[in-house]
Design an enzyme around this catalytic site. Structure first.
Site, short mmCIF file in Angstrom:
data_model
loop_
_atom_site.label_atom_id
_atom_site.label_comp_id
_atom_site.label_asym_id
_atom_site.label_seq_id
_atom_site.Cartn_x
_atom_site.Cartn_y
_atom_site.Cartn_z
CE1 TYR A 33 1.00 -0.20 4.45
CE2 TYR A 33 -0.12 1.92 4.38
CZ TYR A 33 0.70 1.02 5.03
OH TYR A 33 1.23 1.35 6.26
NE ARG A 52 6.84 4.00 0.64
CZ ARG A 52 6.54 4.83 1.65
NH1 ARG A 52 7.46 5.10 2.56
NH2 ARG A 52 5.35 5.37 1.74
NE ARG A 101 -5.89 -19.90 4.10
CZ ARG A 101 -5.12 -20.77 4.75
NH1 ARG A 101 -5.23 -22.07 4.53
NH2 ARG A 101 -4.23 -20.35 5.65
CE LYS A 150 3.10 3.14 3.19
NZ LYS A 150 3.19 3.24 4.64
CD GLU A 182 9.66 1.76 10.83
OE1 GLU A 182 9.60 2.69 10.03
OE2 GLU A 182 9.62 0.56 10.49
N1 PDD Z 1 2.78 5.10 7.33
N2 PDD Z 1 7.39 3.79 9.05
C1 PDD Z 1 6.26 3.08 9.00
C2 PDD Z 1 6.21 1.77 9.71
C3 PDD Z 1 5.13 3.58 8.31
O1 PDD Z 1 4.00 2.87 8.26
C4 PDD Z 1 5.21 4.86 7.68
C5 PDD Z 1 4.06 5.44 6.91
C6 PDD Z 1 6.43 5.56 7.77
C7 PDD Z 1 6.62 6.91 7.12
O2 PDD Z 1 6.65 6.79 5.71
P1 PDD Z 1 6.15 7.99 4.78
O3 PDD Z 1 6.94 9.17 5.19
O4 PDD Z 1 6.47 7.53 3.43
O5 PDD Z 1 4.68 8.16 5.04
C8 PDD Z 1 7.50 4.99 8.45
C9 PDD Z 1 1.62 5.58 6.62
C10 PDD Z 1 1.47 7.06 6.67
C11 PDD Z 1 0.38 4.85 7.11
O6 PDD Z 1 0.50 3.65 7.31
O7 PDD Z 1 -0.69 5.46 7.24
#
Ligand code: PDD
Length: 286
Positions: A33, A52, A101, A150, A182
């Site tokens: 996503y 990304r 599945r 992601k 993070e």
């Molecule tokens: N999340 N680290 C994690 C684990 C994240 O899920 C996100 C982003 C970031 C920051 O990435 P970016 O700057 O590209 O948004 C770092 C999004 C915003 C979400 O899941 O809603």
């Protein structure tokens, strides 16, 4: 108001948007996503999110269903059809519906499922939280080892957000081997003097699109940047701390595990970074 959402080539009212129960996104979290912010009806750092997305798909051997130009058109149509001014666009690509599945990936005859929807957040850039800052707690990082992709495997981040909520704070910072990785859905930083310290890129963290822009703009503003990990203890003794994400932009962190960071109020370095970031991103929005 009923939203218009995008599903596999069609723009439909949200109540009519349907995905199969056999979709691998639903059964196996086999999906990636992106979240892109919208300010004044324009997309923030769209190109970065596209790059990304392509990387996440590639790491999972999934075909990218659209070119960057096509993704841009879908995003813009969705903004227009929903009259979105400020908010986010959520995009998800799954490995599709093989009709049953099975742990084995389906063949190329199975098309990916593509879903996009808007989230309206009027005044997103003027979030009052930026004036008071976030409080966070630290919890162990129990996620898998490919956090650079992601994926929609968001159960542990969701548990982290619930742990924060139960503790009466805003977010959790994940800790592994004694250092911060993070936040639940954001990258983490500390400030010492005028130096910004953040973990280097690896498979341990998501390569934040906001992180790239903020570090570039900080360097252009002659701020010193040190890419290394830091502990909770070091963060508690820092002058300032903050997080970045596409939805929170640059958000001060003023308390970690009950200990105030610096004065316990948002500091000048983070406030300046937030301002520089928002100015530049609004200027470059598409
Ligand atoms: N999340 N680290 C994690 C684990 C994240 O899920 C996100 C982003 C970031 C920051 O990435 P970016 O700057 O590209 O948004 C770092 C999004 C915003 C979400 O899941 O809603």
């Amino acid at each position: 108001m009923s939203r218009i959402v995008y599903v596999n080539g069609s723009f439909v009212p949200e109540a009519e948007a349907v995905v199969s129960v056999f979709d691998r996104g639903f059964l196996m979290a086999d999906a990636v996503y992106e979240v892109t912010s919208v300010l004044d009806g324009k997309l923030i750092d769209f190109a970065g999110h596209c790059v990304r997305l392509a990387r996440s798909l590639g790491e999972l051997e999934m075909k990218n269903p659209h070119s960057e130009a096509e993704w841009l058109q879908i995003h813009r149509d969705l903004v227009d059809q929903n009259g979105l001014v400020d908010g986010m666009i959520y995009l998800q690509v799954t490995r599709g519906n093989p009709g049953d599945r099975d742990f084995v990936y389906p063949g190329p005859e199975v098309m990916p499922t593509v879903v996009l929807f808007t989230q309206s957040k009027p005044g997103l850039a003027d979030n009052p939280a930026a004036k008071v800052g976030w409080k966070v707690i630290s919890i162990p990082d129990l996620r898998w080892d490919r956090r650079d992709i992601k994926t929609v495997q968001l159960l542990y981040p969701s548990m982290g957000k619930m742990a924060a909520k139960k503790a009466g704070v805003d977010d959790s910072w994940f800790v592994q081997d004694g250092v911060v990785t993070e936040g639940t859905s954001n990258n983490a930083y500390i400030v010492k003097g005028s130096k910004i310290i953040t973990r280097p890129l690896s498979n341990d963290i998501l390569h934040g699109i906001t992180r790239v822009a903020v570090l570039r703009l900080a360097a252009e503003a002659q701020m010193e940047i040190e890419e290394r990990a830091f502990s909770v203890d070091e963060a508690q003794r820092a002058d300032e701390a903050f997080i970045t994400s596409a939805s929170a932009f640059v958000m001060p962190v003023v308390e970690i595990d009950g200990t105030a960071v610096g004065t316990g109020k948002p500091g000048q370095v983070v406030a300046r970074l937030r301002e520089i970031y928002l100015d530049e991103m609004r200027r470059a929005a598409v």
